[in-house]
Design a protein around this motif. Structure first.
Motif, PDB file in Angstrom:
ATOM      1  N   CYS A 249       8.367  -3.057  -5.933  1.00 43.95           N
ATOM      2  CA  CYS A 249       7.585  -3.029  -4.674  1.00 43.95           C
ATOM      3  C   CYS A 249       6.093  -3.143  -5.099  1.00 43.95           C
ATOM      4  CB  CYS A 249       7.624  -1.311  -4.072  1.00 43.95           C
ATOM      5  SG  CYS A 249       9.463  -1.003  -3.488  1.00 43.95           S
TER       6      CYS A 249
ATOM      7  N   CYS B 129       1.309  -9.693  -1.332  1.00 45.41           N
ATOM      8  CA  CYS B 129       0.960  -9.503  -0.056  1.00 45.41           C
ATOM      9  C   CYS B 129      -0.653  -9.415  -0.211  1.00 45.41           C
ATOM     10  CB  CYS B 129       1.609  -8.343   0.687  1.00 45.41           C
ATOM     11  SG  CYS B 129       3.223  -8.338   0.828  1.00 45.41           S
ATOM     12  N   LEU B 130      -1.150  -8.786  -1.087  1.00 42.60           N
ATOM     13  CA  LEU B 130      -2.679  -8.759  -1.198  1.00 42.60           C
ATOM     14  C   LEU B 130      -3.317 -10.041  -1.387  1.00 42.60           C
ATOM     15  CD1 LEU B 130      -5.130  -6.899  -1.267  1.00 42.60           C
ATOM     16  CD2 LEU B 130      -4.771  -6.916  -3.870  1.00 42.60           C
TER      17      LEU B 130
ATOM     18  N   ILE C  31      -1.228  -7.780   5.374  1.00 43.29           N
ATOM     19  CA  ILE C  31      -0.733  -7.278   4.221  1.00 43.29           C
ATOM     20  C   ILE C  31       0.586  -6.538   4.505  1.00 43.29           C
ATOM     21  CG2 ILE C  31      -0.666  -5.781   2.327  1.00 43.29           C
ATOM     22  CD1 ILE C  31      -3.747  -6.199   1.866  1.00 43.29           C
ATOM     23  N   ASN C  32       0.489  -5.713   5.354  1.00 48.26           N
ATOM     24  CA  ASN C  32       1.569  -5.214   5.802  1.00 48.26           C
ATOM     25  C   ASN C  32       2.788  -5.962   6.638  1.00 48.26           C
ATOM     26  OD1 ASN C  32       0.984  -2.060   4.810  1.00 48.26           O
ATOM     27  ND2 ASN C  32      -0.877  -2.733   5.783  1.00 48.26           N
TER      28      ASN C  32
ATOM     29  N   HIS D 124       8.676   2.189   1.051  1.00 50.77           N
ATOM     30  CA  HIS D 124       7.562   1.452   0.967  1.00 50.77           C
ATOM     31  C   HIS D 124       7.464   0.823   2.386  1.00 50.77           C
ATOM     32  CE1 HIS D 124       6.083   1.560  -3.155  1.00 50.77           C
ATOM     33  NE2 HIS D 124       6.992   2.308  -3.271  1.00 50.77           N
TER      34      HIS D 124
ATOM     35  N   ALA E 180       4.447   0.488   4.919  1.00 46.94           N
ATOM     36  CA  ALA E 180       3.838  -0.645   5.576  1.00 46.94           C
ATOM     37  C   ALA E 180       3.603  -0.807   6.872  1.00 46.94           C
ATOM     38  CB  ALA E 180       4.632  -1.814   5.091  1.00 46.94           C
TER      39      ALA E 180
ATOM     40  N   ALA F 223       4.476  -7.390   3.877  1.00 44.86           N
ATOM     41  CA  ALA F 223       5.115  -6.576   3.018  1.00 44.86           C
ATOM     42  C   ALA F 223       6.407  -6.149   3.677  1.00 44.86           C
ATOM     43  CB  ALA F 223       4.236  -5.237   2.933  1.00 44.86           C
TER      44      ALA F 223
ATOM     45  N   TRP G  27       3.452  -5.766  -3.066  1.00 43.78           N
ATOM     46  CA  TRP G  27       2.259  -5.328  -2.597  1.00 43.78           C
ATOM     47  C   TRP G  27       1.253  -6.234  -3.120  1.00 43.78           C
ATOM     48  CZ3 TRP G  27       1.556  -2.763   1.330  1.00 43.78           C
ATOM     49  CH2 TRP G  27       2.571  -1.754   1.917  1.00 43.78           C
TER      50      TRP G  27
END
Length: 368
Positions: free
Chosen positions: A172, A179-180, A133-134, A94, A98, A137, A176
């Motif tokens: 995970c 993070c969203l 987001i990434n 993951h 990301a 993450a 996510w």
């Protein structure tokens, strides 16, 4: 943390409005302090603008190629080892995803810095949210890996190994989702806006100074300080236990994950320190002048580039430190028809659930 030519350029229009409406602050131009904020427009940004137009497209282009190739190779190796993939491998898979998604946005920001934003407000929101987001993450997944190692070694608790197979994946998914949620401001406030003074359209946030400061604090805490504190605490406890037990084999197994954490700290600490200085200047806690503003803007561009470089470092660390990762990489290349140049070497065992990224990492699950 959407890449900017300069955050001050992005917010320059709102700053000018603020200056005209609130004549209580002042700018220091060179050596002379202005008597009134209303008599002094925002500092010219010609030097930092020209620097960003040359520096950011070149750097982002290089990071795009290296990050895509390196993390693509990591993802391919981990996906090929599905049957033997450990919880740590799941987190690292993951993490590679990301990093790939983050570097995919870099060409858009390179065009924004070199010319202007030509992709419209919709893609501006999506690209900005995807980038952040990434960003979040990557840091939070490293914290998850640290906590997993901490439980298994310090407390001999195999949270993921003895639990349902999908538990690591569900963790995970939760990361996510968080993070969203943290990227909601990007969906709401980012838009393609035309700046009359720059005579160009850029992907910018549309909120006042207080919103800019709040977003910076959120990024500092959720994207850097909290994950770094979790990692530092977990690995300090882990190393203390391993040193006491004289587990040299386990210490070797920890080399890669410690290197990944150190790389995270070294890459991102300079950027956040510069942003902290810039925020203190915005709040009036530090004196500001045009020369200092220009230096801070250039420092932000350089240190942000160092931070984005972190996306390319993890695959290099796996390749140079992770023994099993190299073995699995050669096996994958051999399957694809590439000749095996290693000579006679031990093949990674598939009879037990081993991590494909470091030597005997899962040995830590055997207890002390």
């Amino acid at each position: 943390m959407v890449p900017e030519m300069s955050e001050r350029q992005v917010f320059q229009g709102s700053e000018l409005t603020f200056l005209l409406e609130n004549c209580s602050s002042s700018y220091d131009y060179g050596e002379n302090e202005s008597d009134s904020c209303c008599a002094s427009p925002p500092c010219p940004q010609d030097f930092s603008l020209n620097f960003d137009r040359a520096f950011q497209p070149a750097l982002y282009g290089l990071l795009f190629v290296l990050g895509l190739l390196g993390n693509g190779a990591v993802a391919a190796v981990l996906l090929s080892q599905r049957a033997a993939r450990s919880s740590t491998d799941t987190f690292l898979l993951h993490l590679a995803v990301a990093d790939i998604l983050l570097v995919l946005t870099l060409p858009l920001w390179a065009v924004d810095a070199a010319v202007q934003w030509v992709f419209g407000s919709g893609l501006c929101k999506v690209a900005g949210a995807l980038f952040n987001i990434n960003f979040y993450a990557g840091a939070l997944l490293l914290a998850c890996i640290s906590f997993d190692r901490y439980l298994s070694i310090v407390h001999a608790t195999q949270l993921y190994r003895r639990g349902p197979p999908a538990r690591a994946t569900l963790t995970c998914v939760a990361v996510w989702g968080l993070c969203l949620f943290l990227a909601i401001p990007d969906f709401i406030f980012l838009s393609a806006r035309h700046d009359e003074r720059l005579n160009a359209t850029h992907c910018q946030y549309d909120f006042p100074q207080v919103g800019r400061t709040a977003l910076r604090v959120l990024q500092l805490v959720a994207g850097f300080l909290l994950p770094l504190l979790v990692m530092a605490y977990c690995y300090a406890r882990i190393l203390a236990v391993l040193l006491v037990s004289r587990g040299q084999r386990r210490l070797r197994a920890m080399r890669l994950v410690v290197a990944v954490v150190v790389a995270f700290a070294l890459c991102w600490t300079p950027y956040h320190l510069v942003v902290l200085v810039d925020t203190l200047m915005d709040l009036g806690a530090l004196g500001r002048n045009c020369g200092r503003e220009s230096r801070v803007d250039v420092a932000k561009s350089v240190t942000a580039g160092l931070g984005y470089m972190h996306c390319c470092l993890n695959p290099l660390l796996y390749a140079f430190v992770g023994v099993k990762f190299r073995d699995h990489m050669w096996m994958l290349l051999t399957r694809l028809g590439c000749p095996d140049q290693r000579g006679h070497q031990r093949q990674p065992s598939s009879s037990r659930r081993e991590s494909s990224w470091s030597e005997t990492t899962e040995a830590s699950y055997s207890g002390l």
